[in-house]
Design a protein around this motif. Structure first.
Motif, PDB file in Angstrom:
ATOM      1  N   UNK A  26       0.707  -1.018   0.165  1.00 41.01           N
ATOM      2  CA  UNK A  26       0.035  -0.381   0.498  1.00 41.01           C
ATOM      3  C   UNK A  26       0.399   1.278   0.218  1.00 41.01           C
ATOM      4  N   UNK A  27       0.765   1.809  -0.883  1.00 36.16           N
ATOM      5  CA  UNK A  27       2.109   2.723  -1.417  1.00 36.16           C
ATOM      6  C   UNK A  27       1.661   4.699  -0.509  1.00 36.16           C
ATOM      7  N   UNK A  28       2.134   5.245  -0.496  1.00 32.07           N
ATOM      8  CA  UNK A  28       1.250   6.308   0.322  1.00 32.07           C
ATOM      9  C   UNK A  28       0.256   7.323  -1.132  1.00 32.07           C
ATOM     10  N   UNK A  29      -0.803   7.334  -0.186  1.00 33.79           N
ATOM     11  CA  UNK A  29      -1.522   7.457  -0.695  1.00 33.79           C
ATOM     12  C   UNK A  29      -3.408   6.778  -1.325  1.00 33.79           C
ATOM     13  N   UNK A  30      -2.290   4.916  -0.038  1.00 31.11           N
ATOM     14  CA  UNK A  30      -3.387   4.150  -0.975  1.00 31.11           C
ATOM     15  C   UNK A  30      -3.862   4.057   1.276  1.00 31.11           C
ATOM     16  N   UNK A  31      -5.072   4.297   1.706  1.00 28.36           N
ATOM     17  CA  UNK A  31      -5.785   3.717   2.737  1.00 28.36           C
ATOM     18  C   UNK A  31      -6.391   2.534   2.615  1.00 28.36           C
ATOM     19  N   UNK A  32      -5.337   2.211   3.894  1.00 28.02           N
ATOM     20  CA  UNK A  32      -6.162   0.840   4.456  1.00 28.02           C
ATOM     21  C   UNK A  32      -7.121   0.958   5.306  1.00 28.02           C
ATOM     22  N   UNK A  33      -8.001   0.683   5.330  1.00 28.42           N
ATOM     23  CA  UNK A  33      -9.573   0.576   7.428  1.00 28.42           C
ATOM     24  C   UNK A  33      -9.893  -0.795   7.175  1.00 28.42           C
ATOM     25  N   UNK A  34     -10.315  -0.780   8.207  1.00 26.36           N
ATOM     26  CA  UNK A  34     -10.670  -1.891   8.657  1.00 26.36           C
ATOM     27  C   UNK A  34     -11.725  -1.747  10.218  1.00 26.36           C
ATOM     28  N   UNK A  35     -12.723  -1.487  10.073  1.00 25.34           N
ATOM     29  CA  UNK A  35     -13.363  -1.291  11.636  1.00 25.34           C
ATOM     30  C   UNK A  35     -13.312   0.389  11.949  1.00 25.34           C
ATOM     31  N   UNK A  36     -13.148   1.121  10.317  1.00 24.03           N
ATOM     32  CA  UNK A  36     -12.855   2.512  10.551  1.00 24.03           C
ATOM     33  C   UNK A  36     -13.380   3.772   9.601  1.00 24.03           C
ATOM     34  N   UNK A  37     -12.904   4.687  10.530  1.00 24.96           N
ATOM     35  CA  UNK A  37     -13.844   5.511   9.424  1.00 24.96           C
ATOM     36  C   UNK A  37     -12.880   6.810   8.937  1.00 24.96           C
ATOM     37  N   UNK A  38     -13.590   6.935   7.303  1.00 29.28           N
ATOM     38  CA  UNK A  38     -12.689   8.025   7.237  1.00 29.28           C
ATOM     39  C   UNK A  38     -13.674   9.798   6.809  1.00 29.28           C
ATOM     40  N   UNK A  39     -14.307  10.264   6.971  1.00 28.76           N
ATOM     41  CA  UNK A  39     -14.365  11.843   6.757  1.00 28.76           C
ATOM     42  C   UNK A  39     -14.076  12.631   4.833  1.00 28.76           C
ATOM     43  N   UNK A  40     -14.819  12.059   4.192  1.00 34.08           N
ATOM     44  CA  UNK A  40     -14.513  12.203   2.572  1.00 34.08           C
ATOM     45  C   UNK A  40     -15.480  13.772   2.496  1.00 34.08           C
ATOM     46  N   UNK A  41     -15.484  14.965   2.453  1.00 32.62           N
ATOM     47  CA  UNK A  41     -15.713  15.999   1.751  1.00 32.62           C
ATOM     48  C   UNK A  41     -17.371  16.204   2.780  1.00 32.62           C
ATOM     49  N   UNK A  42     -16.872  16.141   4.215  1.00 35.75           N
ATOM     50  CA  UNK A  42     -18.010  16.556   5.271  1.00 35.75           C
ATOM     51  C   UNK A  42     -18.759  14.600   5.274  1.00 35.75           C
ATOM     52  N   UNK A  43     -19.016  14.268   4.620  1.00 35.95           N
ATOM     53  CA  UNK A  43     -19.409  12.388   4.922  1.00 35.95           C
ATOM     54  C   UNK A  43     -18.422  11.782   5.426  1.00 35.95           C
ATOM     55  N   UNK A  44     -19.166  11.054   6.228  1.00 34.89           N
ATOM     56  CA  UNK A  44     -18.479   8.979   6.328  1.00 34.89           C
ATOM     57  C   UNK A  44     -18.288   8.327   6.253  1.00 34.89           C
ATOM     58  N   UNK A  45     -17.676   8.194   6.353  1.00 38.98           N
ATOM     59  CA  UNK A  45     -17.419   6.463   5.239  1.00 38.98           C
ATOM     60  C   UNK A  45     -16.713   5.743   6.266  1.00 38.98           C
ATOM     61  N   UNK A  46     -17.933   4.785   6.469  1.00 40.58           N
ATOM     62  CA  UNK A  46     -16.948   3.539   7.180  1.00 40.58           C
ATOM     63  C   UNK A  46     -16.921   2.116   6.867  1.00 40.58           C
ATOM     64  N   UNK A  47     -15.077   1.092   7.292  1.00 33.67           N
ATOM     65  CA  UNK A  47     -15.434   0.629   6.548  1.00 33.67           C
ATOM     66  C   UNK A  47     -14.940  -1.069   7.077  1.00 33.67           C
ATOM     67  N   UNK A  48     -15.497  -1.722   6.845  1.00 34.36           N
ATOM     68  CA  UNK A  48     -15.292  -3.524   7.470  1.00 34.36           C
ATOM     69  C   UNK A  48     -14.705  -4.435   6.410  1.00 34.36           C
ATOM     70  N   UNK A  49     -14.097  -4.669   6.239  1.00 34.15           N
ATOM     71  CA  UNK A  49     -13.541  -5.635   5.748  1.00 34.15           C
ATOM     72  C   UNK A  49     -13.190  -7.525   5.309  1.00 34.15           C
TER      73      UNK A  49
END
Length: 255
Positions: A125-148
């Motif tokens: 996973x190079x710089x700019x690739x964010x890996x998420x599992x049981x975590x949340x990221x905010x994109x332009x005010x929207x919360x994206x939750x990931x579970x893998x």
């Protein structure tokens, strides 16, 4: 904001390299690895090691749900190889990950599929690739939750997660605008594959989260040819974003 979403890439490097064109971000819901192409038995790690004829036989057994016989066939084949099976598989997966992660654009937000090997992802996973599992990221005010990953099945795929662990990861997300997972919620119409003619494993924890936290969207993949690709559950639009390996086009979310 424009987000492109892919799932079940299964070795489709060329289309993956174009998947982020015109988007502010790419979301990848896993299954990068191609172990065996059920549409073309000459492609993937299995035929690479054992040949297309054995791949034909293996697919037939699994399609007929003769999982015990399929495992016996697999064990017999591995017993004849020269070398440690896990080492050979990992070498093949590394070759695929080298190409596939290089194709991911910046930024990409990704989680694991049930056939992925999560322990290898930090290497690729190079710089700019964010890996998420049981975590949340905010994109332009929207919360994206990931579970893998997936849940335990007779298939015994590489990344199947204990039900309690999976449920805890879903709960840890809390309220989100977009719930992202590899597998669907436990709704029969969303879990049934009309070509494989079987129900894939869906998650009760994901379904419970839809009722409790009411996200705008629930995005997932895993079921390659779903009986129903999209349906509404209460306030949530549930969308199977498509079998990217075959489709070659991302699903688009704009707001």
């Amino acid at each position: 904001m424009r987000v492109h979403v892919v799932s079940d890439v299964h070795g489709n490097r060329d289309d993956l390299a174009r998947a982020g064109e015109g988007a502010d971000a790419l979301v990848c819901l896993g299954d990068l690895v191609m172990f065996l192409d059920y549409a073309d038995h000459s492609r993937g790690i299995f035929p690479e090691l054992f040949g297309e004829d054995m791949a034909d036989r293996y697919v037939r057994l699994r399609t007929e749900r003769r999982f015990t016989e399929a495992r016996e066939l697999s064990r017999g084949l591995w017993a004849r190889v020269d070398g440690d099976p896990m080492v050979l598989i990992e070498q093949a997966v590394r070759r695929q990950y080298t190409e596939l992660f290089a194709a991911l654009p910046t930024p990409t937000y990704a989680t694991y599929g049930n056939v992925d090997l999560p322990r290898l992802w930090p290497e690729f996973a190079h710089e700019g690739v964010t890996v998420l599992d049981g975590q949340v990221v905010e994109l332009d005010g929207w919360r994206f939750g990931f579970v893998g990953g997936g849940l335990p099945t007779p298939m015994r795929t590489p990344y199947e997660v204990d039900e309690e662990v999976y449920a805890a990861r879903v709960a840890a997300l809390g309220p989100v605008d977009v719930l992202c997972s590899h597998i669907p919620p436990d709704i029969p119409d969303l879990c049934y594959d009309v070509v494989a003619r079987r129900f894939e494993r869906g998650s009760e924890a994901l379904l419970e989260a839809l009722h409790q936290t009411r996200p705008r969207y629930h995005l997932f993949g895993h079921v390659h040819q779903p009986l129903v690709p999209r349906m509404r559950v209460g306030a949530t639009e549930c969308v199977n974003v498509g079998h990217f390996k075959a489709r070659g086009e991302p699903w688009v979310l704009e707001w």
